[in-house]
Design a protein around this motif. Structure first.
Motif, short mmCIF file in Angstrom:
data_model
loop_
_atom_site.label_atom_id
_atom_site.label_comp_id
_atom_site.label_asym_id
_atom_site.label_seq_id
_atom_site.Cartn_x
_atom_site.Cartn_y
_atom_site.Cartn_z
N GLU A 205 69.03 46.49 77.64
CA GLU A 205 68.52 46.98 79.15
C GLU A 205 69.39 47.13 80.21
N LYS A 208 68.86 48.51 83.59
CA LYS A 208 68.34 47.70 85.41
C LYS A 208 69.57 47.18 85.43
N ASP A 211 71.17 49.75 87.52
CA ASP A 211 70.61 50.41 88.69
C ASP A 211 70.82 48.59 89.80
#
Ligand SMILES: O=P(O)(O)OC[C@H]1O[C@](O)(COP(=O)(O)O)[C@@H](O)[C@@H]1O
Ligand SMILES: [Mn+2]
Length: 643
Positions: A205, A208, A211
């Motif tokens: 990920e 993520k 982000d």
């Protein structure tokens, strides 16, 4: 001082009072203790483990809870409260499930809000009110400030404060307030985050993580070799593009490419289905909790081979057009004896196993099939038109650099290339020689140029990004060669070894670290070098703190794939006004484990360096900027108001 500049400044500070207030404010801030810096590295897509470390501030949250409540609370109560600060939404649900009636819940709300406020008050003690205000949950700023700053010694306002609590609860706002305060606490314990490289690859990920970083209050990034690889792909380097897809295939992460970044893999799959079969060495490394069917595994295996072969082909023309990359040893497809299925490397002949050379023309091994060419064009188009990837790569460029000098320390993911004698290793680029800091600056120049010119796919800048990923003088790679080909096709493990730059043993010596710090214009008495990149084998007794504390290596391996080599789940570093502490983390299992069993207790701290006197904002990079501003304001005062 330039009158024009001062006139401009006067527009913002248009009265004498405003100038004076700001000078007082900035001088006062300069005398606060320096904020806490938090260093992490080698996150490798492990978002869950990373966000846990962020949420607990590498143990700082719990430490503050202990400072406040150690006397009155049991260990269990401390862990429960810590879990509430880390994962407030989930913990509140658990508490609600445990408490039998509304009264008990209201009592819990009342106490918890008070405890949270106490913690926030403590965690913000070295910040200005204005900084704290910015960190508070927006909708509750007014009432939280009322409760935080109650100074009524006469108790006249007690009923007033009680009513605030009662109203929050009866109006159904307690959950939201507690959640907001928990995030405020997480934010307060760390003033600034440094990510010392390798956000991408291996783990599931990375998007993520990106982000989270984009939304983080204060962060910088030192690119890792894997980050440079992704930047390269986005900037038009086809060989970098082949590499990111190959690594995603190898780690069973193709959904990052397809689903997360929306890059269509169908054309590549069609090619793969046509030319490749199942092959044991190209089967993906499966994530423990990932359900993949046998047919999907075979499909990934085929894609993995298709893109690996494209990668090997693409390397050849670059190596040939850039002789000073000194990579002719890596022209491997040209060294293969295709009739006998063997290869000569370094004067020795090795049999090749598990080969998949169906698309290779032995006469011209770098030649791409028409279909391969088309697949690449489509992939590049998709990559360069992915809105999400664009957002992530732009952020990497905006907040990132190859190295960073920050508060006297040198942060760099990999190394400063050295020769055996400890001199800066020289690299020739076109007709110029570069070494040390200058070399790194040139690398960064090319990387930024490549990013700014995504339409150019085979200019020097674009090739240089690939060199940064894999070249022997790259400060992010720091090894003589990357033996990807050998690890797929040759059994003899000797050929898999990647010889490291002498930096990696020389960095144990204090004089070497001092010399490097000097080369970067830093004070060797106070500075440290902070590295990621090479897993510290704690298991074998390796010490992450080297050269009498001048060197700290914080890659303990968030990457699950590497935890068996390191023996732990990662190091992070904290640098607050009292000094520097290294934190060793145990393996992160899951949020549930933290919520129900309080398992984050296993972070162990080690002192790296202690400040003789508490360090103030004045002595930091931020402090320098404040002093500059103060001096401008003083000039303005004289120029405009003291006539
Ligand atoms: O084990 P994998 O994923 O195949 O990767 C191995 C490759 O990764 C590298 O270690 C680079 O990645 P790191 O920066 O994470 O170390 C290469 O030196 C090596 O060839
Ligand atoms: Mn690395």
């Amino acid at each position: 001082m330039d009158a024009q500049f001062l006139d401009l400044l006067a527009q913002q500070y248009d009265t004498e009072e405003k100038v004076i207030t700001e000078i007082i404010n900035l001088e006062a801030i300069s005398n606060l203790p320096k904020g806490t810096e938090h260093f992490v590295s080698d996150l490798h897509g492990e978002f869950q483990a990373f966000q846990h470390v962020l949420r607990n501030g590498s143990g700082t949250v719990k430490e503050k809870i202990k400072d406040l409540f150690r006397e009155e609370w049991t260990d269990q109560e401390i862990s429960d409260f810590a879990a509430l600060v880390y994962y407030p939404e989930e913990k509140i649900q658990l508490v609600k499930g445990d408490l039998c009636n509304k009264q008990a819940l209201n009592r819990w709300y009342r106490q918890t809000i008070e405890h949270m406020l106490k913690l926030i008050s403590y965690a913000s003690s070295k910040y200005t009110r204005s900084k704290l205000r910015k960190a508070l949950p927006e909708r509750f700023v007014y009432i939280v400030e009322e409760l935080l700053y109650k100074t009524d010694l006469t108790h006249n306002k007690d009923p007033y404060y009680e009513e605030i609590y009662r109203q929050i609860i009866s109006l159904g706002q307690a959950d939201k307030l507690i959640i907001g305060l928990a995030y405020t606490t997480q934010r307060l314990v760390v003033d600034h985050l440094h990510v010392v490289g390798d956000i991408y690859d291996r783990g599931p990920e990375p998007d993520k993580i990106m982000d989270t970083l984009i939304n983080y209050h204060s962060v910088d990034i030192q690119w890792g070799n894997h980050d440079a690889l992704w930047i390269g792909a986005y900037s038009g380097s086809l060989v970098c593009l082949a590499n990111i897809i190959r690594i995603c295939a190898r780690y069973d992460n193709l959904d990052i490419i397809e689903d997360v970044y929306g890059i269509n893999l169908r054309p590549l799959l069609n090619l793969a289905e046509k030319y490749y079969d199942d092959n044991p060495v190209f089967r993906p490394k499966l994530q423990a909790d990932h359900n993949v069917s046998e047919s999907e595994i075979v499909q990934i295996t085929k894609i993995h081979q298709a893109i690996a072969m494209i990668q090997f082909k693409l390397e050849i023309p670059i190596i040939k057009r850039r002789p000073y990359f000194n990579m002719s040893e890596r022209l491997l497809l040209e060294k293969i004896d295709y009739d006998n299925n063997e290869i000569n490397i370094g004067g020795k002949t090795y049999p090749l196993e598990n080969t998949c050379f169906a698309t290779v023309n032995p006469e011209q091994p770098e030649q791409l099939l028409e279909e391969e060419q088309q697949v690449l064009e489509k992939l590049l188009f998709s990559v360069q038109h992915s809105e999400k990837l664009a957002r992530h790569m732009n952020f990497l460029m905006k907040k990132g650099s190859l190295y960073l000098k920050y508060n006297g320390n040198l942060l760099i993911h990999g190394c400063i290339p050295l020769d055996e004698e400890g001199n800066m290793e020289e690299m020739q680029i076109e007709d110029q020689l570069y070494s040390g800091r200058q070399l790194l600056d040139v690398f960064e120049y090319y990387l930024r140029y490549a990013f700014a010119h995504p339409e150019e796919t085979d200019d020097l800048a674009t090739d240089m990004v690939w060199y940064i990923w894999t070249g022997e003088c790259s400060s992010l790679f720091g090894k003589r060669e990357m033996t990807t080909f050998e690890r797929y096709f040759i059994q003899d493990k000797e050929t898999h070894k990647e010889r490291k730059n002498p930096y990696y043993h020389l960095r144990e010596h204090e004089e070497i670290c001092r010399k490097i710090l000097l080369d970067f214009g830093l004070n060797p008495d106070h500075g440290h070098i902070i590295n990621g990149h090479t897993p510290v084998r704690e298991i074998r007794g390796e010490n992450p703190v080297k050269a009498g504390g001048k060197m700290v290596v914080i890659d303990g391996g968030f990457s699950k794939a590497y935890q068996s080599t390191t023996g732990i789940a990662g190091y992070t570093l904290l640098y607050n006004s009292f000094g520097m502490q290294l934190v060793a983390h145990q393996k992160f299992n899951s949020r549930e484990d933290v919520l129900c069993n309080g398992t984050d207790v296993l972070s162990v701290k080690r002192l790296v360096d202690k400040e003789l006197e508490r360090k103030l904002v004045r002595e930091t990079n931020v402090g320098e900027k404040l002093q500059q501003k103060i001096s401008n304001l003083k000039n303005l005062l004289e120029y405009r108001y003291m006539k």
